[in-house]
Design an enzyme around this catalytic site. Structure first.
Site, mmCIF file in Angstrom:
data_model
loop_
_atom_site.group_PDB
_atom_site.id
_atom_site.type_symbol
_atom_site.label_atom_id
_atom_site.label_comp_id
_atom_site.label_asym_id
_atom_site.label_seq_id
_atom_site.Cartn_x
_atom_site.Cartn_y
_atom_site.Cartn_z
ATOM 1 N N SER A 104 0.840 -1.197 0.000
ATOM 2 C CA SER A 104 0.000 0.000 0.000
ATOM 3 C C SER A 104 0.880 1.255 0.000
ATOM 4 C CB SER A 104 -0.978 -0.064 1.180
ATOM 5 O OG SER A 104 -2.049 0.832 1.000
ATOM 6 N N ASP A 244 -9.353 -6.084 -3.608
ATOM 7 C CA ASP A 244 -8.410 -5.138 -3.014
ATOM 8 C C ASP A 244 -8.769 -3.683 -3.326
ATOM 9 O OD1 ASP A 244 -5.938 -4.023 -2.133
ATOM 10 O OD2 ASP A 244 -4.803 -5.695 -2.978
ATOM 11 N N HIS A 271 -7.168 -6.273 0.769
ATOM 12 C CA HIS A 271 -5.961 -5.445 0.707
ATOM 13 C C HIS A 271 -4.723 -6.113 1.315
ATOM 14 C CE1 HIS A 271 -4.107 -1.650 -0.165
ATOM 15 N NE2 HIS A 271 -4.026 -1.212 1.078
#
EC number: 3.4.11.5
Length: 293
Positions: A104, A244, A271
Site C-alpha cells: 500500500s 483489493d 488489501h
C-alpha cells in the site's frame, strides 16, 4: 527462529526495527515497508515464516507510529521523511543488497525510491497492493463507493462537503467500504500480531494521505509515477487481491508499464493477501525471492 529487535537514531528520534532469521548461502534479506502511512509493522509478522527458508526478514515501524517515536510533527509527514528513513536503515544495518517489499503506502514509497533515488543493490521489488498514482487510486475507490447502498453514498458526500467526518452515518459507510476492500474484523481466531494493541499513526495518515482511502488530500495527493515506472529496471512482482483497494485495474496498470514485472492476483483477498491467503502468498514470495537472489 532468531529475532533481533533494536532502535536506530533518526532525526532527533528513534526508529524501531525487527529482524527475523539470518541469511544463508547467497540469499539476500527481505525488507518490508508497511502501509498507512502509520499502519505499523505488526501485520507483517505473518511473514516471519519466510525466514525459515534461510533468509533474514527485516521490518520496522516508520517514524510516527508503532514502537518508533510518535511526535506530533505534521511538517515531517511526507514521502521524503520516510524514504530517507529507509536509506538510513539500510546504512545502519549494512543492507547492501536486498529485496524490497512495500504494501500500500509502502509500495508507493518503494516506487518513489526506485524512480527518484535509483538505489543500488535492490535485487527485486515486490509491489504489494499499491498504486502508481493517487489520481488513479481515487478514481477506482470512487467507482467502488458507487456500489455502496445509496444512504451510505449520501453520508460520504455529506461528510466531504461539510469537511466533518464525525457523524455515525459517515463512519458506518466508511467501515462498510473498508470491510469490502481492505480487511475483515479482527477476532479471537486472528493471528496474535493483528490482535495486539498498536499505536497507529493517525496524524501521519491524515496529514500525508487524508481522511479516507477515496479522498487523497494530504502531502501525497499529487503522487504520480505513471511515466517514471516505465524506467524501473529491477525485477518487480506485483501482488494484489481480487477485492483489493488496489483493484485489478490499478495492478494491471503497473504490470503493463513496468518492463520486468510479473503479477500475481489473489482470488480470495482484499488489501492484505499475505494475511488472507498466507500460505499461498509465502509460496509465491519464496519462489520469487529465490529466483531473483
Amino acid at each position: 527462529m532468531k529475532i533481533t529487535e533494536g532502535y536506530m537514531p533518526y532525526l532527533e528520534y528513534k526508529t524501531y526495527y525487527r529482524i527475523v532469521g539470518e541469511c544463508t548461502g547467497n540469499k539476500k534479506p527481505l525488507v518490508l515497508l508497511h502501509g498507512g502511512p502509520g499502519s505499523t509493522h505488526n501485520y507483517f509478522e505473518v511473514l516471519d515464516k519466510v525466514a525459515e527458508d534461510g533468509r533474514a526478514v527485516i521490518m520496522y515501524d516508520q517514524l510516527g507510529c508503532g514502537l518508533s517515536a510518535t511526535p506530533s510533527r505534521p511538517d515531517l509527514w511526507n514521502a521524503k521523511t520516510w524514504i530517507e528513513e529507509l536509506i538510513q536503515l539500510r546504512k545502519h544495518l549494512g543492507l547492501d543488497e536486498i529485496h524490497l517489499l512495500g504494501q500500500s503506502w509502502g509500495g508507493m514509497q518503494a516506487i518513489q525510491y526506485a524512480c527518484e533515488y535509483k538505489p543500488e543493490g535492490i535485487k527485486s521489488y515486490i509491489l504489494s497492493s499499491t498504486l502508481p498514482a493517487a489520481s488513479l487510486w481515487e478514481k477506482e475507490q470512487r467507482r467502488r463507493v458507487a456500489y455502496l447502498p445509496q444512504e451510505m453514498q449520501d453520508a460520504i458526500a455529506k461528510a466531504e462537503k461539510a469537511g466533518d467526518y464525525s457523524s455515525k452515518e459517515y463512519q458506518e459507510a466508511e467501515a462498510e467500504f473498508m470491510l469490502r476492500h481492505c480487511a475483515g474484523a479482527v477476532g479471537p481466531d486472528s493471528p496474535e500480531c493483528l490482535r495486539r494493541p498498536k499505536v497507529a499513526g493517525t496524524e501521519a495518515y491524515v496529514t500525508a494521505w487524508g481522511q479516507n482511502e477515496f479522498s487523497p488530500s494530504g502531502t501525497l495527493k499529487n503522487f504520480d509515477f505513471m511515466k517514471e515506472i516505465e524506467d524501473i529496471k529491477e525485477p518487480c512482482l506485483i501482488t494484489s487481491g481480487l477485492l483489493d483497494l488496489c483493484s485489478p485495474l490499478v495492478a494491471k496498470t503497473m504490470y503493463d508499464k513496468i518492463p520486468n514485472s510479473e503479477w500475481e492476483l489473489f482470488e480470495f483477498s482484499r488489501h492484505m493477501p499475505f494475511v488472507e491467503e498466507n500460505e499461498k502468498y509465502i509460496e509465491v514470495l519464496n519462489k520469487w525471492l529465490n529466483k531473483n537472489d
